[in-house]
Design a protein around this motif. Structure first.
Motif, PDB file in Angstrom:
ATOM      1  N   HIS A   1       0.813  -1.217   0.000  1.00 57.50           N
ATOM      2  CA  HIS A   1       0.000   0.000   0.000  1.00 57.50           C
ATOM      3  C   HIS A   1       0.850   1.273   0.000  1.00 57.50           C
ATOM      4  CE1 HIS A   1      -3.561  -2.253   2.137  1.00 57.50           C
ATOM      5  NE2 HIS A   1      -3.135  -2.870   1.057  1.00 57.50           N
TER       6      HIS A   1
ATOM      7  N   PRO B   1      -2.581  -0.899  -3.630  1.00 56.93           N
ATOM      8  CA  PRO B   1      -3.078   0.477  -3.445  1.00 56.93           C
ATOM      9  C   PRO B   1      -4.536   0.658  -3.845  1.00 56.93           C
ATOM     10  CG  PRO B   1      -0.958   0.457  -4.570  1.00 56.93           C
ATOM     11  CD  PRO B   1      -1.456  -0.960  -4.558  1.00 56.93           C
TER      12      PRO B   1
ATOM     13  N   GLU C   1      -2.598   4.609   0.263  1.00 63.71           N
ATOM     14  CA  GLU C   1      -3.600   4.339  -0.766  1.00 63.71           C
ATOM     15  C   GLU C   1      -4.126   5.605  -1.420  1.00 63.71           C
ATOM     16  OE1 GLU C   1      -6.247   2.022   1.562  1.00 63.71           O
ATOM     17  OE2 GLU C   1      -5.156   0.155   1.234  1.00 63.71           O
TER      18      GLU C   1
END
Length: 465
Positions: A278, A311, A282
């Motif tokens: 991530h 993500p 994100e």
């Protein structure tokens, strides 16, 4: 010999051609095709349901030798197996047992397992998911009973060559990390991890202020002798020209991953490497600062494609030495309807399981009325999380010659129970998705043409250049 031809383990890279054990050159038949998508966040079977346009997406898979996605869920019957894990990974991702046959019916034959939801339902959930995939002939990598199993390459036999898959995760819960035996202690089940040290980058004057704050706190210890770094309450700060985040990969994990990639290629004709990360967050459409150099090292070690997922939105594409690097392929499924969700998730959203339903945990029905797209809460409710691409990479002479990008949208405007299943994006939306991907890929020197609503990257084999 020229040291530039060797990787960190002392083995020749692809530039050198051979190592001490065997060739790491690619060896697939012409026309070898890899389909790769991002996260498979789905909870119930879809192939027999009513999902207009989904069959057209699956049609893209038909001629592929490999169809890959990241399985970001657990397949089990919770009535008899597993329980919510003590570590809360953001959601308790769970899917019905019928998802095994459903994945097979769609055409998926390789999936990654290393992600921040691998152990959402404990060791039993992980094992049940493995069983469901094995029973349906779907090759999976990235999770196992110890680190050696989780990190190992897994193999798929195809008519155009043997394919290896090595998967790891940079984003994970600490106790989900697999470990090997140590002395009398047995190994720990879990995922293949790439540990990252996160640095918060601040201007020099802010770092000096943080030092002064630390000096008045009990137990503060300066960060060694480095004047450009401060560790404060387990957060590491360092100086830089621009505020942001910087990451350093653990060299032990890097060495293990590179070894597994090298081994995977030695025993196969084509090697896919995937990372669930991530970072830096994100919210970012750009990859973390460590990733480009690491992706290139993986390809130098034998990887033929590097695929990032996690993500939940698109990031750019790079072509390095005739190999595709996908810095994020976003979501392929994004079904928000999950049940059961676990007590910790009710607490996270200040809900009461005696009053609210599982669906109301992730939908702000009080503020927005009937659950719609606008009723979603949390950081992944924007439209870009419901837009992605299906990538189709075709190889000739063991080099990427064409990469097709089919824009998809996941029905964000649909009713809550029906949302999250892909269809080919309408013309205007398709162009918008591809133009965004063009912009994100430009810093990597990648040019994407748009023809009839499809993104195209064309290359020539090196022998024709």
């Amino acid at each position: 010999m020229d040291g530039d031809l060797y990787d960190d383990g002392g083995h020749p890279t692809q530039d050198g051609g051979f190592d001490t054990v065997g060739s790491i050159a690619t060896n697939v038949e012409d026309g070898f095709t890899m389909v790769a998508v991002g996260d498979l966040l789905f909870a119930r079977p879809v192939t027999k349901g009513y999902h207009p346009g989904f069959a057209d997406v699956l049609g893209i898979f038909h001629e592929a030798d490999v169809t890959f996605g990241n399985l970001e869920t657990n397949i089990l019957d919770v009535r008899s197996k597993g329980c919510p894990q003590a570590e809360y990974g953001g959601a308790y991702c769970i899917s019905a047992p019928e998802l095994g046959p459903d994945l097979k019916a769609m055409g998926f034959n390789m999936v990654s397992r290393a992600n921040n939801h691998t152990l959402d339902w404990g060791r039993e959930g992980m094992q049940e998911t493995s069983r469901a995939l094995d029973e349906n002939g779907i090759i999976h990598a990235g999770a196992g009973e110890n680190l050696a199993q989780a990190g190992a390459a897994r193999f798929l036999e195809t008519s155009r060559g043997r394919v290896a898959l090595v998967s790891f995760a940079a984003t994970f819960c600490p106790m989900a990390r697999a470990c090997d035996p140590a002395g009398e202690a047995p190994g720990r089940p879990g995922l293949n991890a790439l540990r990252l040290i996160k640095n918060i980058v601040v201007p020099r004057e802010m770092l000096e202020q943080l030092k002064r704050i630390g000096e008045v706190l009990p137990g503060f210890k300066p960060a060694g002798q480095d004047p450009n770094r401060v560790v404060l309450e387990e957060a590491t700060y360092k100086t830089g020209d621009h505020a942001g985040y910087s990451f350093e990969a653990d060299p032990r994990d890097v060495a293990g991953i590179l070894r597994n990639v090298r081994r995977g290629k030695q025993f196969s004709d084509f090697c896919i490497v995937t990372n669930h990360g991530h970072e830096p967050g994100e919210w970012s459409q750009e990859p973390p600062d460590y990733e480009q150099s690491f992706a290139r090292r993986l390809i130098d070690a034998g990887a033929d494609a590097y695929v990032v997922h996690g993500p939940h939105l698109l990031r750019g594409i790079e072509i390095y030495k005739g190999r595709p690097i996908f810095y994020s392929l976003g979501n392929f499924f994004c079904q928000d309807l999950r049940t059961p969700v676990g007590a910790d998730m009710f607490d996270e959203y200040s809900k009461d399981p005696r009053v609210h339903t599982d669906a109301e945990v992730t939908v702000d029905e009080v503020a927005k009325g009937y659950p719609t797209a606008e009723g979603l809460v949390g950081p992944q409710s924007d439209a870009i999380y419901y837009e992605s691409v299906v990538s189709v990479s075709r190889f000739e002479q063991n080099q990427l010659v064409e990469l097709r990008l089919y824009p998809i949208e996941l029905g964000r405007s649909k009713r809550f129970a029906n949302r999250g299943v892909p269809r080919l994006a309408p013309a205007t939306q398709a162009v918008t998705i591809l133009e965004r991907l063009q912009k994100l890929s430009k810093p990597f020197g990648t040019q994407i043409a748009i023809e009839n609503g499809v993104g195209l990257i064309r290359l020539r084999p090196s022998s024709e250049r």
